[in-house]
Design a protein around this motif. Structure first.
Motif, PDB file in Angstrom:
ATOM      1  N   THR A 111      64.775 -43.391  21.561  1.00 52.06           N
ATOM      2  CA  THR A 111      64.473 -43.858  20.209  1.00 52.06           C
ATOM      3  C   THR A 111      65.746 -44.334  19.528  1.00 52.06           C
ATOM      4  OG1 THR A 111      62.883 -42.066  20.212  1.00 52.06           O
ATOM      5  CG2 THR A 111      63.196 -43.227  18.152  1.00 52.06           C
ATOM      6  N   THR A 112      66.814 -43.588  19.769  1.00 53.76           N
ATOM      7  CA  THR A 112      68.090 -43.982  19.173  1.00 53.76           C
ATOM      8  C   THR A 112      68.562 -45.316  19.727  1.00 53.76           C
ATOM      9  OG1 THR A 112      68.557 -41.641  19.168  1.00 53.76           O
ATOM     10  CG2 THR A 112      70.343 -43.092  18.557  1.00 53.76           C
ATOM     11  N   VAL A 113      68.283 -45.541  21.006  1.00 51.88           N
ATOM     12  CA  VAL A 113      68.691 -46.819  21.590  1.00 51.88           C
ATOM     13  C   VAL A 113      68.008 -47.966  20.848  1.00 51.88           C
ATOM     14  CG1 VAL A 113      68.494 -48.272  23.628  1.00 51.88           C
ATOM     15  CG2 VAL A 113      69.243 -45.925  23.865  1.00 51.88           C
ATOM     16  N   ILE A 114      66.720 -47.803  20.601  1.00 52.99           N
ATOM     17  CA  ILE A 114      65.989 -48.853  19.886  1.00 52.99           C
ATOM     18  C   ILE A 114      66.550 -49.029  18.476  1.00 52.99           C
ATOM     19  CG2 ILE A 114      63.786 -49.075  18.675  1.00 52.99           C
ATOM     20  CD1 ILE A 114      63.793 -50.439  21.258  1.00 52.99           C
ATOM     21  N   PHE A 115      66.839 -47.915  17.866  1.00 56.90           N
ATOM     22  CA  PHE A 115      67.448 -47.954  16.531  1.00 56.90           C
ATOM     23  C   PHE A 115      68.767 -48.717  16.590  1.00 56.90           C
ATOM     24  CE2 PHE A 115      70.465 -46.019  13.592  1.00 56.90           C
ATOM     25  CZ  PHE A 115      69.821 -46.189  12.376  1.00 56.90           C
ATOM     26  N   THR A 116      69.567 -48.372  17.603  1.00 57.18           N
ATOM     27  CA  THR A 116      70.857 -49.045  17.761  1.00 57.18           C
ATOM     28  C   THR A 116      70.668 -50.548  17.911  1.00 57.18           C
ATOM     29  OG1 THR A 116      71.530 -47.096  18.977  1.00 57.18           O
ATOM     30  CG2 THR A 116      73.008 -48.960  19.035  1.00 57.18           C
ATOM     31  N   ALA A 117      69.662 -50.905  18.700  1.00 56.97           N
ATOM     32  CA  ALA A 117      69.444 -52.338  18.905  1.00 56.97           C
ATOM     33  C   ALA A 117      69.121 -53.012  17.580  1.00 56.97           C
ATOM     34  CB  ALA A 117      68.314 -52.548  19.902  1.00 56.97           C
ATOM     35  N   ALA A 118      68.286 -52.371  16.776  1.00 57.02           N
ATOM     36  CA  ALA A 118      67.940 -52.968  15.487  1.00 57.02           C
ATOM     37  C   ALA A 118      69.181 -53.119  14.620  1.00 57.02           C
ATOM     38  CB  ALA A 118      66.890 -52.113  14.785  1.00 57.02           C
ATOM     39  N   VAL A 119      69.996 -52.082  14.594  1.00 59.04           N
ATOM     40  CA  VAL A 119      71.215 -52.149  13.781  1.00 59.04           C
ATOM     41  C   VAL A 119      72.142 -53.234  14.321  1.00 59.04           C
ATOM     42  CG1 VAL A 119      73.235 -50.891  12.998  1.00 59.04           C
ATOM     43  CG2 VAL A 119      71.043 -49.738  13.129  1.00 59.04           C
ATOM     44  N   THR A 179      68.689 -53.942  25.090  1.00 61.32           N
ATOM     45  CA  THR A 179      69.793 -54.777  25.555  1.00 61.32           C
ATOM     46  C   THR A 179      69.458 -56.248  25.383  1.00 61.32           C
ATOM     47  OG1 THR A 179      70.128 -53.070  27.206  1.00 61.32           O
ATOM     48  CG2 THR A 179      71.373 -55.095  27.470  1.00 61.32           C
ATOM     49  N   THR A 180      68.228 -56.616  25.729  1.00 60.35           N
ATOM     50  CA  THR A 180      67.831 -58.013  25.588  1.00 60.35           C
ATOM     51  C   THR A 180      67.964 -58.463  24.136  1.00 60.35           C
ATOM     52  OG1 THR A 180      66.234 -57.614  27.314  1.00 60.35           O
ATOM     53  CG2 THR A 180      66.000 -59.644  26.067  1.00 60.35           C
ATOM     54  N   LEU A 234      74.890 -43.273  27.515  1.00 61.90           N
ATOM     55  CA  LEU A 234      75.775 -44.386  27.869  1.00 61.90           C
ATOM     56  C   LEU A 234      75.296 -45.667  27.186  1.00 61.90           C
ATOM     57  CD1 LEU A 234      78.024 -45.437  29.879  1.00 61.90           C
ATOM     58  CD2 LEU A 234      76.153 -46.004  31.377  1.00 61.90           C
ATOM     59  N   GLU A 235      74.001 -45.863  27.193  1.00 62.74           N
ATOM     60  CA  GLU A 235      73.466 -47.081  26.587  1.00 62.74           C
ATOM     61  C   GLU A 235      73.612 -47.054  25.062  1.00 62.74           C
ATOM     62  OE1 GLU A 235      72.571 -49.934  27.675  1.00 62.74           O
ATOM     63  OE2 GLU A 235      72.937 -49.421  29.757  1.00 62.74           O
ATOM     64  N   ILE A 236      73.408 -45.885  24.474  1.00 61.95           N
ATOM     65  CA  ILE A 236      73.600 -45.809  23.015  1.00 61.95           C
ATOM     66  C   ILE A 236      75.023 -46.215  22.678  1.00 61.95           C
ATOM     67  CG2 ILE A 236      73.673 -44.281  21.015  1.00 61.95           C
ATOM     68  CD1 ILE A 236      71.531 -42.613  22.290  1.00 61.95           C
ATOM     69  N   SER A 237      75.970 -45.621  23.393  1.00 64.60           N
ATOM     70  CA  SER A 237      77.369 -45.917  23.056  1.00 64.60           C
ATOM     71  C   SER A 237      77.682 -47.376  23.377  1.00 64.60           C
ATOM     72  CB  SER A 237      78.311 -44.973  23.782  1.00 64.60           C
ATOM     73  OG  SER A 237      78.313 -45.234  25.145  1.00 64.60           O
ATOM     74  N   SER A 238      77.144 -47.891  24.485  1.00 69.25           N
ATOM     75  CA  SER A 238      77.483 -49.270  24.844  1.00 69.25           C
ATOM     76  C   SER A 238      76.889 -50.259  23.845  1.00 69.25           C
ATOM     77  CB  SER A 238      76.962 -49.609  26.236  1.00 69.25           C
ATOM     78  OG  SER A 238      77.401 -48.673  27.155  1.00 69.25           O
ATOM     79  N   LEU A 239      75.598 -50.084  23.538  1.00 69.52           N
ATOM     80  CA  LEU A 239      74.979 -51.046  22.620  1.00 69.52           C
ATOM     81  C   LEU A 239      75.708 -51.058  21.286  1.00 69.52           C
ATOM     82  CD1 LEU A 239      71.153 -50.584  23.222  1.00 69.52           C
ATOM     83  CD2 LEU A 239      72.532 -52.582  23.728  1.00 69.52           C
ATOM     84  N   LEU A 291      78.579 -56.950  27.480  1.00 68.76           N
ATOM     85  CA  LEU A 291      77.166 -56.580  27.582  1.00 68.76           C
ATOM     86  C   LEU A 291      76.645 -56.824  28.993  1.00 68.76           C
ATOM     87  CD1 LEU A 291      74.401 -56.937  25.090  1.00 68.76           C
ATOM     88  CD2 LEU A 291      74.041 -58.201  27.180  1.00 68.76           C
ATOM     89  N   VAL A 292      76.963 -57.989  29.532  1.00 67.30           N
ATOM     90  CA  VAL A 292      76.435 -58.304  30.862  1.00 67.30           C
ATOM     91  C   VAL A 292      77.027 -57.345  31.890  1.00 67.30           C
ATOM     92  CG1 VAL A 292      76.445 -60.017  32.691  1.00 67.30           C
ATOM     93  CG2 VAL A 292      75.923 -60.699  30.360  1.00 67.30           C
ATOM     94  N   MET A 293      78.342 -57.215  31.875  1.00 62.03           N
ATOM     95  CA  MET A 293      78.958 -56.368  32.903  1.00 62.03           C
ATOM     96  C   MET A 293      78.604 -54.907  32.693  1.00 62.03           C
ATOM     97  SD  MET A 293      82.529 -58.252  33.690  1.00 62.03           S
ATOM     98  CE  MET A 293      82.762 -57.379  35.206  1.00 62.03           C
ATOM     99  N   GLY A 294      78.541 -54.505  31.432  1.00 59.01           N
ATOM    100  CA  GLY A 294      78.183 -53.121  31.149  1.00 59.01           C
ATOM    101  C   GLY A 294      76.773 -52.826  31.605  1.00 59.01           C
ATOM    102  N   THR A 295      75.866 -53.753  31.384  1.00 54.51           N
ATOM    103  CA  THR A 295      74.490 -53.510  31.798  1.00 54.51           C
ATOM    104  C   THR A 295      74.379 -53.496  33.315  1.00 54.51           C
ATOM    105  OG1 THR A 295      73.811 -54.660  29.811  1.00 54.51           O
ATOM    106  CG2 THR A 295      72.129 -54.250  31.439  1.00 54.51           C
ATOM    107  N   VAL A 296      75.094 -54.415  33.964  1.00 55.92           N
ATOM    108  CA  VAL A 296      75.081 -54.380  35.429  1.00 55.92           C
ATOM    109  C   VAL A 296      75.624 -53.029  35.906  1.00 55.92           C
ATOM    110  CG1 VAL A 296      76.101 -55.365  37.499  1.00 55.92           C
ATOM    111  CG2 VAL A 296      75.214 -56.863  35.729  1.00 55.92           C
ATOM    112  N   GLY A 297      76.712 -52.581  35.284  1.00 59.13           N
ATOM    113  CA  GLY A 297      77.285 -51.285  35.663  1.00 59.13           C
ATOM    114  C   GLY A 297      76.281 -50.166  35.462  1.00 59.13           C
TER     115      GLY A 297
END
Lengths: 184, 129, 485, 138, 494
Positions: A157-165, B87-88, E140-145, E167-173
């Protein structure tokens, strides 16, 4: 056996779509193809008993992602330039090595669908056996998602939140009245 | 179903490779992003394939069913899909900004711009030293 | 009270001094008074511990434990004490000299100059009293870094280039050779404390010992053993007081001091004598002695000539250490002192000439002795001491070095020492001779007189020192004799 | 698409049903496929549809951006809050057993709440992302 | 009561704080909020450190589900070390960020900045604390995004492309990582790290596990920018806002290294990775190549931030070098360098933040004469630079000493000499800056440049104090690092 044929058909279509995505240079078609790819994947997931995942993939992959990519394309144009660089060996090598390592790794795995595989007999078996009693929910996926691995889902959920931000950061928050971006 | 052997995985490998190839070899940023999606989706399929149990059904409890497929990969991939769309979204937003800043979304043209920028900088630097 | 905290005081005084100098930089009289007071009190503190050292009292101090079993700690042993006395005394003299020189030369950034100078002295004090290799290394690097701004003082492109060479050679040798050698010693022997008789014996084979010795001796780039000598001539772009105290006394002597200390307390002269490498290093030192002198003869720039002379003279001391005999160590230690007095006098002279007449090349200095008799007189005394003629200090040290060479059967080295003395005569005496006996080149330059009084005073003191060392070598001799080997 | 009456009316009819379906998916997720995430996406889809038909600025008037922002975070806070409630009721973080007298009820309640949290955040996130993209200029 | 739940709060606190920060919508308020949260997180981390050091490993079961069925938090010396590192940097950078961010980022976006910042912070903490391989991926994804967003906030358009490449390389990783996780999951049926460590030996000799190891290592190497997989890093660090560079350079790659340590030592075990698979030489050679190649590239940079970024890649090489010895000394050297380098780089990037604050550039050519005009800032740069070189009495020396000691103990004196040799390259690139700043005349006719504001100076000098303190008294860091190394080498943490 019908399952088997459906399976084969779906997989073949998937491969065809994937190859088409690499070849086609009109981005609009590419986005459409990738939507198709998502739908095929979703169908594949149904075949593999992952109904929740199929549902999500259909909603997200074929729905939201496609809409998002279309919106992007409306802003950036839909033609991919012809490759300017000479054919390079490096990407092929990287991809081949990666593929070979996966093949190497999977070829030692238990057969597809083998109920004796370690994966089915260590953690998951307990979920199947006790989640109904402990959470009272028939959908094991939901009880694992929200309770056993509820922490992952909080993260998700946080990931989605992060994406929005992040999108707000990049393209300006909704709150401000419409105006041209101030960066340029 | 057991006659399938590892066929499922290997098809997944082909998908994975085509996704990764798009990411590595294509210069168009939108295409890269889509490649990334294909790549990730194929990995998701690998997971789900691993969770399949022959003769099993979807992991929703029912009195009449004895064999269920493994629910854990499903849970993981639900998370994975969400991460993928996140990500997208971020990638797409970046592409929009890049288009505005550089007027193009082709990698080599962007590189050309950046090299020029670097060179004008360097030229200023020389007069300074 | 003073004795108890003697070591820490002697490190703190220059440190505090440098802060005060930085703070009072705006008022130059105050600033220079602070410098003088600091240097005098430092010398006072150092000298006050003399009797305790003679009586072999154990004075130690530990500042911090950096890593388990590795500390920054100090103790007082005769060799280090001798060096501390030397450096702190000459700092007073140089401070006096600097006042005359820096003002006479209208230098910029004088506050930075005095601050870094004091910091460099702090480094030297720490180095003198270090009781293990790490502490030695720490202060060794501190000296390098504190003297770097002094070398690049003028900020010209030439100075910057010289600074790069200076820093490059000194850091490179110390980091690539010395530091690995220290760590290797630590891994092999389990200790890096300076211990009478050495710590390596029994822990390493003679082959490894040889490698370590090479790493150490070449790693101490400040000892300017060829081929790592380039930094010293480069450093001559610095203001002359820097060249005088730091690049003829403190910095370079810190180098040879480190070599002596490592030879005595890490290898131990017995073990040293067993190593293959000590012979190679004797030849390397001999080579440097001769080549250094030969190159010096070809230099027209006075300071560069003196720099090459220093390179050559430093190798006397390295040679003394590598002979691995008591007489050799004695000669090396003594040469450290006598050469310091001799060379600082020469540099003072060079600086005085520069201030008074703005001349840097020897060929321009014809007849200069008539205008500057005091300066050139002191220069003559310094030269004679360097050459090793009685009645000046240099005679003693050369004597002991020859004894050491004879003791260990290195007859070739005796010959090298002799030849080198002749070469010394050849590159030093003509300066004096043409200074006194050639016609002054009046048409080229405006007439000038003697250097500022501060400069002259300093030269007289050091020249007197050269004489004094011949007449009363006893304290030095006694101190060196009680070194436990 | 303001000049397409058929589309507009069709959408007007469909949107409530989509929302209803989203609610069904949200609360039926315990029994069949579905759950907060899928529901959130579907709910967002209805809003997105509205925005496509009637323009984003119109849609912004209906769902106020401030509300979107606040609810975006509220979902997470609801989720994490349920977890923290577990701590205050004597369990570990995200321990639902202690939320009610009976562990199974507690689990039920907990899952309901966190799924709701997921649903809220996903709805808002998807809506925000799309709205922002849609109001960019070329 | 709350005390026993501190492990959960450590991550959840910044996680909840982010949405609140989003609605604060006021620059100063958002900053104060971030400040409060980072201090609290710092306090929690310290108390956890204290508890782990005195009581040993803490295992916290989220949702009271026993591992491996539920997600477990597992705090041993290594993870708690990372928590302290991340939160320390968090506190310092938040303090620094106030003025810096106000200058570099438009006012309406500042609260978004702190929201992302808190998310990134939470993500990194989550990665360090969790005992579940899949959970690592999520955080990892939270911190990366959030890092992608943070990097793109800079004014420089090159930040956008840098962020996209990241973003591209991080996501591939991350996807590689996920493939690896999938394969070991397939082989064992578990995702819990401690459980995996028990289960893996039985199936270690299968192709699946070997392939899994390969994917995990390559994926994480992308994330930690191991040479030659570093190409995303230089621009990302160079063009990000100053506070972001300082934060990410000091934490993001470090946490990735930590995950790598977990994978290599805890999950697979040292005897498998370095014995059976014999990966030591491969890691070693990449590390050494990285040390030299990246330092050499740093020398030719015109922008100091880019220079520092290349230097970071070289320093990652040092850390990996220590790991590749797989001995207690080497590993503790690597871990200590992880900490030390974080201090140094955080300090140096903050210095560049101050420089940018005043002269709007971080190009070397614009820094002429800055030593006089910003004496404190540049003094901090010199100290940080010296530490990077490895001058004694600074932290850089300690790590280099340990790494060299490890090399000698491993009997490879060639490698031992390599370490100071590559430091010489650091001398060159640091001194290029020092020379310009101190010995070049400042350009004429320019308005007077003031020293940076105090609120930016304080965090820098805190870091400088840290550089000296842990350089002179390294017993504490070394002790923790040694214990972390021992627990990692001991296989499963007991």
């Amino acid at each position: 056996m019908i399952d088997f044929y459906i399976n084969i058909t779906l997989l073949s279509f998937l491969v065809l779509t994937a190859i088409a995505i690499t070849r086609v240079r009109n981005l609009f078609s590419v986005v459409m193809l990738s939507g198709m790819y998502s739908l095929l994947t979703a169908a594949m997931f149904v075949m593999l008993d992952a109904v929740d995942v199929a549902f999500t993939e259909a909603a997200v992959g074929a729905g939201i992602s496609t809409v998002l990519m279309l919106a992007t394309m409306a802003l950036v144009g839909e033609k991919e330039a012809a490759p300017k660089k000479r054919f390079s060996l490096l990407p092929i090598t990287i991809v081949l090595i990666t593929g070979l390592v996966v093949v190497y790794g999977t070829s030692d795995m238990p057969n597809f669908g083998d109920p004796a595989a370690a994966i089915h007999n260590h953690v998951a078996d307990v979920y199947i056996a006790e989640s109904g009693v402990k959470t009272g929910l028939p959908n094991i996926v939901t009880s694992v998602l929200a309770s056993y691995r509820g922490y992952d889902t909080l993260g998700e959920t946080t990931v989605i939140f992060t994406a929005a931000v992040a999108v707000m950061v990049l393209l300006g928050s909704l709150i401000h009245p419409k105006k041209r971006e101030d960066e340029e | 179903m057991s006659s399938l052997g590892l066929y499922n995985y290997w098809v997944v490998v082909v998908l994975m490779m085509s996704g990764l190839y798009i990411v590595v070899a294509h210069g168009n940023l939108v295409k890269k992003l889509i490649g990334l999606n294909v790549f990730q989706a194929s990995v998701f399929m690998m997971y789900i394939s691993m969770g399949k149990v022959a003769g099993g059904t979807a992991p929703i409890l029912d009195e009449s069913i004895k064999v269920y497929s493994n629910p854990l990969p499903h849970v993981l991939i639900l998370t994975g899909i969400v991460v993928g769309v996140a990500t997208t979204a971020v990638g797409a937003a970046l592409i929009v900004r890049i288009k505005r800043a550089y007027g193009t979304i082709e990698e080599y043209e962007i590189e050309k711009h950046e090299i020029e920028e670097e060179e004008t900088n360097a030229a200023e630097g020389l007069t300074c030293f | 009270m003073i004795i108890d905290n003697f070591i820490l005081l002697s490190i703190l005084i220059p440190l505090v001094g440098s802060f005060l100098i930085a703070l009072t930089g705006r008022w130059e009289n105050v600033r220079e008074s602070v410098t003088l007071i600091t240097s005098c009190s430092l010398f006072g503190v150092v000298i006050s511990a003399g009797s305790a050292v003679m009586a072999k009292e154990k004075i130690t101090a530990t500042l911090a434990t950096i890593m388990p079993n590795i500390t920054i700690s100090f103790d007082v042993e005769p060799l280090g004490y001798l060096f501390a006395c030397l450096a702190s005394f000459l700092w007073i003299v140089t401070s006096i000299y600097s006042i005359g020189y820096m003002r006479g030369h209208h230098e910029k950034n004088q506050t930075r100059f005095y601050t870094c100078f004091a910091l460099a002295i702090m480094g030297v004090m720490g180095l003198c009293f270090s009781s293990n290799l790490l502490t030695l290394f720490l202060f060794y690097e501190a000296i390098t870094l504190c003297t770097y701004p002094l070398v690049t003082h003028s900020g010209t492109e030439e100075a910057k280039r010289a600074g790069r060479t200076y820093l490059g050679v000194l850091l490179a040798t110390s980091m690539v050779f010395q530091l690995p050698a220290i760590i290797w010693t630590w891994v092999a022997a389990g200790t890096i404390d300076f211990t009478a008789g050495g710590v390596l014996n029994g822990h390493v084979s003679t082959g490894l010992g040889s490698i370590l010795l090479l790493l150490f001796v070449f790693g101490v780039g400040k000892a300017a053993l060829m081929p790592f000598h380039r930094w010293l001539p480069a450093a001559m772009v610095a203001p002359t007081p820097v060249s005088a105290l730091l690049h003829a006394v403190a910095v370079v002597k810190a180098g040879v001091f480190s070599v002596l200390k490592i030879a005595i307390y890490i290898f131990g002269i017995d073990f040293l004598g067993l190593l293959e490498a000590h012979t190679w290093l004797i030849y390397a030192a001999g080579f440097t002695i001769l080549i250094g002198s030969l190159v010096a003869m070809r230099q027209d720039n006075l300071k560069r000539r003196l720099a090459y002379s220093t390179i050559s003279q430093l190798s006397y001391i390295v040679l003394g250490a590598m002979l691995a005999t008591k007489a050799g160590i004695l000669g090396g230690g003594m040469h450290m002192i006598t050469h310091a007095f001799g060379k600082i006098t020469l540099f003072f002279g060079a600086g005085a000439i520069m201030v008074a007449s703005h001349k840097t090349e020897i060929s321009q200095m014809k007849g200069i002795g008539r205008a500057m008799p005091w300066t050139l007189g002191a220069f003559l005394i310094g030269s004679l001491s360097i050459i090793g003629l009685p009645p000046f200090g240099g005679a003693w040290s050369k004597w002991f070095l020859c004894m050491g060479a004879l003791d260990s059967g290195q007859l070739i080295m005796v010959a090298v020492l002799m030849i080198s003395s002749i070469l010394n005569v050849a590159y030093l005496i003509p300066i004096v001779v043409q200074g006194f006996f050639s016609e002054l080149d009046v048409k080229e330059h405006h007439a000038h007189g003697e250097a500022p009084a501060f400069c002259v005073a300093a030269q007289v003191i050091t020249a007197a020192g050269c004489l004094g060392l011949f007449l009363y070598p006893e304290p030095v001799y006694q101190l060196l004799k009680i070194i436990e080997m | 698409m303001n000049n397409q009456p058929i589309v507009r009316i069709g959408a007007k009819i469909m949107i409530p049903f989509i929302m209803l379906f989203a609610l069904y998916v949200q609360f039926h997720g315990d029994f069949g496929p579905g759950g907060g995430f899928q529901a959130g996406v579907i709910f967002a889809a209805s809003l997105i549809l509205y925005a496509i038909i009637y323009d984003v600025e119109e849609a912004r008037k209906i769902v106020h951006p401030w509300a979107l922002n606040i609810f975006l975070g509220l979902g997470i806070i609801l989720y994490a809050g349920t977890g923290i409630a577990g701590i205050f009721l004597g369990g570990n973080f995200l321990d639902y057993n202690v939320l009610a007298h009976d562990p199974v009820h507690g689990q039920h309640l907990g899952i309901l709440l966190v799924e709701l949290g997921v649903g809220i955040t996903v709805t808002c996130a998807m809506t925000i992302i799309f709205f922002i993209f849609a109001r960019q200029e070329h | 009561m709350l005390l026993s739940h501190l492990p959960a709060l450590q991550v959840v606190l910044p996680l909840i704080a982010a949405p609140i920060c989003l609605v604060l919508h006021h620059a100063r308020l958002a900053w104060a909020w971030a400040m409060l949260i980072s201090w609290s997180a710092f306090g929690i981390a310290l108390s956890l450190l204290n508890r782990v050091l005195s009581e040993g490993v803490i295992s916290y079961h989220i949702g009271k589900w026993a591992p491996p069925w539920g997600i477990e938090y597992r705090l041993d010396e290594a993870s708690v070390f990372m928590l302290v590192l991340v939160t320390t940097i968090g506190v310092v950078v938040t303090t620094f960020a106030k003025e810096s961010v106000e200058k570099e980022i438009v006012k309406e976006k500042i609260h978004l900045f702190y929201t992302c910042y808190l998310l990134c912070f939470a993500g990194l903490l989550g990665m360090s604390i969790t005992g579940d391989v899949f959970n690592i991926f999520v955080f990892l994804e939270i911190s990366s995004l959030s890092a992608y967003a943070l990097i793109s906030m800079s004014d420089d358009r090159r930040a956008l492309t840098a962020s996209f490449r990241y973003l591209v390389m991080g996501t591939v990783g991350a996807t590689f990582y996920i493939i690896g996780v999938g394969l070991i999951y397939m082989a064992t049926g578990s995702l819990n790290i401690a459980d995996l460590a028990v289960k893996l030996p039985a199936v270690a000799d299968t192709q699946t596990v070997r392939a899994a190891l390969a994917f995990l290592i390559v994926g994480l190497s992308l994330k930690l920018a191991l040479f030659p997989l570093h190409s995303w890093l230089p621009n990302a660090y160079a063009y990000a806002p100053s506070a972001v560079s300082a934060f990410i350079a000091a934490t993001a790659t470090k946490v990735a290294v930590y995950v790598m340590l977990r994978v290599i030592f805890t999950i697979f075990g040292v005897s498998y990775v370095f014995g059976t698979m014999n990966l030591g030489p491969a890691i070693l050679s990449l590390a050494i190549m990285g040390m030299f190649a990246a330092s050499a590239m740093a020398i030719s940079q015109k922008n100091v931030k880019r220079l520092l970024a290349y230097s970071s890649i070289a320093q990652i090489g040092y850390i990996m070098l220590g790991i590749s010895f797989a001995t207690v000394t080497g590993l503790s050297g690597g871990i200590v360098h992880l900490f030390n380098h974080a201090l140094i780089k955080c300090c140096l990037f903050m210095v560049m933040g101050c420089v940018f604050f005043r002269i709007n550039s971080t190009d070397i050519k614009d820094m002429a004469g800055l030593g006089k005009r910003m004496p404190f800032t540049m003094a901090a740069f010199v100290i940080g630079g010296l530490s990077l070189i490895g001058v004694p009495s600074t932290v850089g020396f300690i790590s280099k000493w340990y790494l060299m000691q490890a090399a000698f103990e491993a009997g490879s004196w060639v490698i031992a000499i390599m370490i100071p040799l590559s430091s010489l390259l650091a001398v060159v690139y640091i001194w290029r800056v020092v020379e310009v700043a101190y010995f070049s005349p400042s350009p004429d006719g320019e308005t007077a440049i003031k020293e940076a504001p105090v609120s930016m100076q304080i965090p820098i000098w805190v870091m400088v104090a840290g550089i000296f303190y842990f350089g002179i008294n390294a017993e504490f860091t070394l002790d923790v690092a040694r214990r972390a190394a021992e627990s990692l080498l001991g296989g499963i943490v007991l």
